[in-house]
Write an enzyme that holds these catalytic residues in place. Structure first.
Site, short mmCIF file in Angstrom:
data_model
loop_
_atom_site.label_atom_id
_atom_site.label_comp_id
_atom_site.label_asym_id
_atom_site.label_seq_id
_atom_site.Cartn_x
_atom_site.Cartn_y
_atom_site.Cartn_z
N GLU A 168 0.80 -1.22 0.00
CA GLU A 168 0.00 0.00 0.00
C GLU A 168 0.84 1.28 0.00
O GLU A 168 0.77 2.09 0.94
CB GLU A 168 -0.96 0.00 1.19
CG GLU A 168 -1.93 -1.16 1.17
CD GLU A 168 -2.94 -1.15 2.32
OE1 GLU A 168 -2.80 -0.34 3.25
OE2 GLU A 168 -3.87 -1.98 2.29
N GLU A 351 -5.46 -8.57 0.61
CA GLU A 351 -6.09 -8.25 1.89
C GLU A 351 -7.58 -8.03 1.66
O GLU A 351 -7.96 -7.33 0.71
CB GLU A 351 -5.53 -6.97 2.54
CG GLU A 351 -4.15 -7.09 3.09
CD GLU A 351 -3.67 -5.81 3.78
OE1 GLU A 351 -4.51 -5.01 4.24
OE2 GLU A 351 -2.45 -5.62 3.84
O1 IFM Z 1 -4.17 -3.40 9.23
C1 IFM Z 1 -4.13 -2.81 7.97
C2 IFM Z 1 -2.97 -3.34 7.16
O2 IFM Z 1 -1.76 -3.18 7.82
C3 IFM Z 1 -2.89 -2.63 5.83
N1 IFM Z 1 -4.14 -2.66 5.14
C4 IFM Z 1 -5.32 -2.28 5.89
C5 IFM Z 1 -5.39 -3.05 7.20
C6 IFM Z 1 -6.65 -2.63 8.00
O3 IFM Z 1 -6.61 -1.28 8.31
#
Ligand code: IFM
Length: 448
Positions: A168, A351
């Site tokens: 990210e 994710e």
């Molecule tokens: O916990 C985070 C992760 O580290 C990065 N993506 C979003 C998740 C939830 O906020």
């Protein structure tokens, strides 16, 4: 009673994701150096509950138990991140073998359990000495990142099954250097653009370093949020386009060979000759992190931003107040395919998950029906996107464990497994059992 989950293609990757600072603890072990998150978390007022990641889920000491939980779930892959300050405590120089030993053992344990190790090299824990030298605002940090990638792949390149360079980069830029709510806490607004460019340059250099050490596929994981324009004026539509250029295209356009979107990174002193070619080095997989869509409309006069973010009322919400919108995932996957066409590599959802205030009941069980509904909806959205012709190869739930959620500390629980932070007891929630059964139907005999 929900309808049976539709079938997924043979070989579809079922996984769970975590990151180093959010679960490992043991921040002083085996010569690990400080990262920007150690500094930030220990600064008064930065974290909602005043906590730090010093202990987190103590995964550094309990990884055997956590691998057993993954084996019990039946996943075929585990996405974890490697802490740069364990490998290079000062961010430069030779590898710290004792720091790498932990990941060496973890990778071997995963392989022994039949789980593919998927390693992210950077999930926001920049060594503090590099931040002191300018952090991601400094071009040199890109070269340092490639050096770290090389040292790590020299040790683990024969066994990691998928490498992810950055997690990210847009969030690192916007929350860390733009708005100051994540480490390192800088508030530069649009002057933070060099952070995006230097991360992407580091990614491109790291791809080359990894290719020299391993034949495993290489990816990057971006955060995406489909834009819902609220309002029907030209100004509202322009605001939506401006937000889309930032959140969804700033990193993806240059990675897939299109250069930066208009109105974003455009300083020739920053983007030097050849940089865009380095950034567009072919990747094998695009990692997609998806949580929710974003409502956008035109900003008020005098706003420092060219858009205003507005809550989306028509969806249920998580404990983070994020809208639960599985339709957004299908829409996003279609948007990626339509926008990037043949340049788009296969996708893995690296994710997807939700936070709820999960508490053990009187019998010690942790019911989390909202998470089951969330995962059910999002898996069906992936299935629908496959039917739409999008090449999606895997789905990783964020997260295996309740963990330390950055500026929210321990107040947001994303896990399939509940963690009692006082005792470190792990209790699989009802979503764990539900997902185990879904995976077992897709991969007969998977759970051990
Ligand atoms: O916990 C985070 C992760 O580290 C990065 N993506 C979003 C998740 C939830 O906020």
């Amino acid at each position: 009673m929900t309808a049976p989950m539709p079938e997924f293609p043979a070989g579809f990757r079922w996984g769970v994701s975590t990151s180093a600072y959010q679960i490992e603890g043991a921040t002083g072990a085996h010569g690990r150096g400080p990262s920007i998150w150690d500094t930030f978390a220990h600064s008064p007022g930065r974290i909602a509950d005043g906590s730090t990641g010093d202990v987190a889920c103590d995964h550094h000491h309990r990884h055997g138990e956590d691998v057993a939980l993954m084996a019990g779930l039946g996943v075929s892959a585990y996405r974890f991140s490697i802490a740069w300050p364990r490998v290079q405590p000062g961010g430069t120089g030779p590898a710290n073998p004792a720091g790498l030993d932990f990941y060496d053992r973890l990778v071997d344990d995963l392989l022994a359990a039949g789980i593919d190790p998927v390693a992210s090299l950077y999930h926001w824990d920049l060594p503090q000495p590099l931040e002191d030298a300018g952090g991601w605002l400094a071009r040199d940090t890109a070269a340092r990142f490639a050096e770290y990638a090389d040292l790590t792949a020299a040790r683990l390149g024969d066994r990691v099954r998928l490498w992810i360079t950055l997690n990210e980069p847009f969030i690192q830029m916007s929350l860390g250097y733009g708005m100051g709510v994540h480490a390192p806490g800088r508030m530069l607004l649009f002057d933070a653009f060099p952070v995006a460019h230097h991360q992407l340059l580091g990614h491109g250099l790291a791809v080359a370093a990894l290719r020299a050490r391993t034949t495993s596929p290489v990816a990057i994981a971006n955060n995406y949020s489909p834009v819902r324009v609220l309002g029907d004026t030209d100004a509202d539509r322009a605001a939506g386009a401006a937000y889309e250029a930032l959140h969804n295209r700033l990193c993806t356009d240059p990675l897939l060979g299109r250069g930066y979107p208009d109105g974003t990174v455009n300083d020739p002193a920053l983007v030097r000759a050849g940089d865009l070619d380095v950034i567009a080095a072919p990747i094998d997989v695009l990692g997609v992190n998806y949580y929710n869509p974003t409502g956008v409309r035109a900003a008020e006069e005098g706003s420092p931003l060219p858009f205003e973010l507005v809550p989306l009322d028509r969806y249920p919400r998580t404990a983070f107040d994020w809208p639960v919108a599985p339709d957004g995932l299908r829409e996003l996957l279609g948007w990626l395919r339509d926008t990037y066409g043949d340049a788009l590599p296969p996708i893995e959802i690296t994710e997807s998950g939700c936070a709820y205030d999960d508490v053990p009941d009187a019998d010690g069980r942790v019911p989390d029906p909202e998470r089951i509904a969330y995962l059910d909806g999002h898996l069906r959205a992936v299935r629908a996107a496959l039917d739409d012709g999008v090449d999606v190869r895997g789905y990783f739930v964020w997260s295996l464990l309740d963990n330390w959620e950055w500026a929210e500390g321990f107040t947001k629980r994303f896990g399939l497994v509940h963690v009692d932070y006082a005792t470190q007891a792990r209790t699989p929630k009802s979503s764990y059992t539900w997902l185990r059964d879904v995976i077992a139907a897709a991969r007969p005999g998977s759970a051990r």
